[in-house]
Structure formats: C-alpha cells, structure tokens
Design a protein around this motif. Structure first.
Motif, PDB file in Angstrom:
ATOM      1  N   ASP A  84       0.815  -1.216   0.000  1.00  0.00           N
ATOM      2  CA  ASP A  84       0.000   0.000   0.000  1.00  0.00           C
ATOM      3  C   ASP A  84       0.849   1.267   0.000  1.00  0.00           C
ATOM      4  N   GLY A  85       2.173   1.111   0.016  1.00  0.00           N
ATOM      5  CA  GLY A  85       3.069   2.256   0.024  1.00  0.00           C
ATOM      6  C   GLY A  85       3.366   2.809   1.400  1.00  0.00           C
ATOM      7  N   ASP A  86       2.985   2.090   2.453  1.00  0.00           N
ATOM      8  CA  ASP A  86       3.242   2.528   3.825  1.00  0.00           C
ATOM      9  C   ASP A  86       4.556   1.938   4.336  1.00  0.00           C
ATOM     10  N   LEU A  87       5.091   2.537   5.388  1.00  0.00           N
ATOM     11  CA  LEU A  87       6.340   2.070   5.980  1.00  0.00           C
ATOM     12  C   LEU A  87       6.078   0.917   6.942  1.00  0.00           C
ATOM     13  N   VAL A  88       6.894  -0.115   6.826  1.00  0.00           N
ATOM     14  CA  VAL A  88       6.884  -1.231   7.771  1.00  0.00           C
ATOM     15  C   VAL A  88       8.283  -1.324   8.366  1.00  0.00           C
ATOM     16  N   ILE A  89       8.347  -1.477   9.668  1.00  0.00           N
ATOM     17  CA  ILE A  89       9.617  -1.679  10.370  1.00  0.00           C
ATOM     18  C   ILE A  89       9.519  -3.032  11.051  1.00  0.00           C
ATOM     19  N   GLU A  90      10.477  -3.916  10.768  1.00  0.00           N
ATOM     20  CA  GLU A  90      10.444  -5.265  11.346  1.00  0.00           C
ATOM     21  C   GLU A  90      11.781  -5.625  11.966  1.00  0.00           C
ATOM     22  N   ALA A  91      11.691  -6.389  13.042  1.00  0.00           N
ATOM     23  CA  ALA A  91      12.877  -6.939  13.689  1.00  0.00           C
ATOM     24  C   ALA A  91      12.515  -8.295  14.266  1.00  0.00           C
ATOM     25  N   TRP A  92      13.418  -9.238  14.148  1.00  0.00           N
ATOM     26  CA  TRP A  92      13.194 -10.594  14.638  1.00  0.00           C
ATOM     27  C   TRP A  92      14.144 -10.868  15.792  1.00  0.00           C
ATOM     28  N   TYR A  93      13.607 -11.482  16.853  1.00  0.00           N
ATOM     29  CA  TYR A  93      14.406 -11.876  18.015  1.00  0.00           C
ATOM     30  C   TYR A  93      14.385 -13.398  18.106  1.00  0.00           C
ATOM     31  N   PRO A  94      15.557 -14.032  18.273  1.00  0.00           N
ATOM     32  CA  PRO A  94      15.606 -15.505  18.302  1.00  0.00           C
ATOM     33  C   PRO A  94      14.966 -16.109  19.543  1.00  0.00           C
ATOM     34  N   HIS A  95      14.806 -17.400  19.527  1.00  0.00           N
ATOM     35  CA  HIS A  95      14.056 -18.132  20.553  1.00  0.00           C
ATOM     36  C   HIS A  95      14.758 -18.275  21.898  1.00  0.00           C
ATOM     37  N   LEU A  96      15.969 -17.813  22.028  1.00  0.00           N
ATOM     38  CA  LEU A  96      16.700 -17.963  23.290  1.00  0.00           C
ATOM     39  C   LEU A  96      16.576 -16.691  24.123  1.00  0.00           C
ATOM     40  N   TYR A  97      15.580 -16.631  24.989  1.00  0.00           N
ATOM     41  CA  TYR A  97      15.336 -15.448  25.787  1.00  0.00           C
ATOM     42  C   TYR A  97      16.366 -15.316  26.900  1.00  0.00           C
ATOM     43  N   ASP A  98      16.917 -14.130  27.007  1.00  0.00           N
ATOM     44  CA  ASP A  98      17.778 -13.742  28.114  1.00  0.00           C
ATOM     45  C   ASP A  98      17.348 -12.319  28.496  1.00  0.00           C
ATOM     46  N   ARG A  99      17.043 -12.104  29.747  1.00  0.00           N
ATOM     47  CA  ARG A  99      16.498 -10.818  30.180  1.00  0.00           C
ATOM     48  C   ARG A  99      17.396  -9.638  29.794  1.00  0.00           C
ATOM     49  N   THR A 100      18.672  -9.728  30.056  1.00  0.00           N
ATOM     50  CA  THR A 100      19.590  -8.631  29.747  1.00  0.00           C
ATOM     51  C   THR A 100      19.709  -8.417  28.246  1.00  0.00           C
ATOM     52  N   GLN A 101      19.909  -9.503  27.502  1.00  0.00           N
ATOM     53  CA  GLN A 101      20.051  -9.379  26.050  1.00  0.00           C
ATOM     54  C   GLN A 101      18.769  -8.862  25.403  1.00  0.00           C
ATOM     55  N   PHE A 102      17.629  -9.313  25.888  1.00  0.00           N
ATOM     56  CA  PHE A 102      16.368  -8.836  25.335  1.00  0.00           C
ATOM     57  C   PHE A 102      16.191  -7.340  25.626  1.00  0.00           C
ATOM     58  N   GLY A 103      16.555  -6.921  26.827  1.00  0.00           N
ATOM     59  CA  GLY A 103      16.474  -5.497  27.168  1.00  0.00           C
ATOM     60  C   GLY A 103      17.338  -4.648  26.251  1.00  0.00           C
ATOM     61  N   VAL A 104      18.550  -5.116  25.961  1.00  0.00           N
ATOM     62  CA  VAL A 104      19.445  -4.401  25.037  1.00  0.00           C
ATOM     63  C   VAL A 104      18.836  -4.374  23.636  1.00  0.00           C
ATOM     64  N   PHE A 105      18.263  -5.497  23.204  1.00  0.00           N
ATOM     65  CA  PHE A 105      17.625  -5.596  21.894  1.00  0.00           C
ATOM     66  C   PHE A 105      16.499  -4.558  21.762  1.00  0.00           C
ATOM     67  N   ILE A 106      15.600  -4.506  22.734  1.00  0.00           N
ATOM     68  CA  ILE A 106      14.471  -3.578  22.674  1.00  0.00           C
ATOM     69  C   ILE A 106      14.952  -2.132  22.736  1.00  0.00           C
ATOM     70  N   GLU A 107      15.938  -1.857  23.574  1.00  0.00           N
ATOM     71  CA  GLU A 107      16.471  -0.494  23.658  1.00  0.00           C
ATOM     72  C   GLU A 107      17.043  -0.055  22.304  1.00  0.00           C
ATOM     73  N   GLN A 108      17.836  -0.917  21.673  1.00  0.00           N
ATOM     74  CA  GLN A 108      18.414  -0.564  20.372  1.00  0.00           C
ATOM     75  C   GLN A 108      17.343  -0.502  19.285  1.00  0.00           C
ATOM     76  N   LEU A 109      16.366  -1.395  19.344  1.00  0.00           N
ATOM     77  CA  LEU A 109      15.269  -1.352  18.383  1.00  0.00           C
ATOM     78  C   LEU A 109      14.550  -0.002  18.459  1.00  0.00           C
TER      79      LEU A 109
END
Length: 128
Positions: A84-109
């Motif tokens: 439709d010509g709209d902007l999509v922003i996507e990011a994929w996070y792997p299946h190995l959850y780690d609280r610290t790494q996930f927090g860094v991922f979301i902050e950078q995202l």
C-alpha cells in the motif's frame, strides 16, 4: 513459558500496554512506536507500521532513498515499503530469551525506530 510470552512480559515491564489478539499481541507505549508482536520462525517478530501520505506515493524515489538511509543507519530493524506504500519496520528476536540481552535488543530497536523522526533523513515529510 514460550518466547512470545517472555517477550510480552518484558515489554509490559518496560511500560508497554499489552492487548492480546488471536494471532498477535499489540504493544502500545507513550514514548516509543507501537508494535505488533507475534511468534515467527521459532522466535518473535516485532513490527511497527507508519502510514504514508500522498507525497510518499508520488515521490517514490525520495521515499525509497529515506528507507535506504534508515536501513544503512539502523543496527537491528529493516525498513521497507508495503504493497500500500506505507512504511513497515520489522525486527526478529531468536528463541533464546535472556532478560539482559532482550532489554538491550528492545532499547536498540527503539533507538533505530526513532530514525523515522530524523529531519536530516527526511522521512517525516512522508507521514500520513
């Protein structure tokens, strides 16, 4: 607990308001872009949508140049134009959850997604 449940719980901890739908989760935030969160390919896919205006549909080259610059500058997400010509922003996070790494991922995202507000890149002129 599934990776999706862990990710959603962490988003809730970070201040996102969570709404569970049948196939995905909506995560709304006061200061960050809203996200659609869903299980994807053994991990979690985070998606943000930004509607585009008529200028974006007329100035396709300028719109695509902005997307290219944002893709060059971003560390985590990919930016693209949907059918439709709209902007999509996507990011994929792997299946190995780690609280610290996930927090860094979301902050950078969130840092990367703020590129859409950058006047030097020029994307704000294409918002709906």
């Amino acid at each position: 607990m599934s990776i999706l449940d862990q990710a959603v719980n962490h988003l809730e901890f970070l201040g996102y308001q969570i709404t569970r739908e049948e196939k995905f989760v909506r995560a709304k935030h006061e200061k960050n872009l809203n996200l659609v969160v869903q299980s994807f390919n053994t991990g979690v896919l985070f998606t943000a949508f930004i509607g585009s205006n008529d200028l974006a549909k007329r100035d396709i080259l300028g719109f695509m140049d902005c997307l290219n610059v944002m893709n060059q500058k971003a560390m985590i997400p990919r930016f693209y134009k949907d059918k439709d010509g709209d902007l999509v922003i996507e990011a994929w996070y792997p299946h190995l959850y780690d609280r610290t790494q996930f927090g860094v991922f979301i902050e950078q995202l969130n840092i990367d997604m703020r590129l859409v507000f950058n006047d030097e890149i020029g994307f704000p002129r294409y918002w709906a």
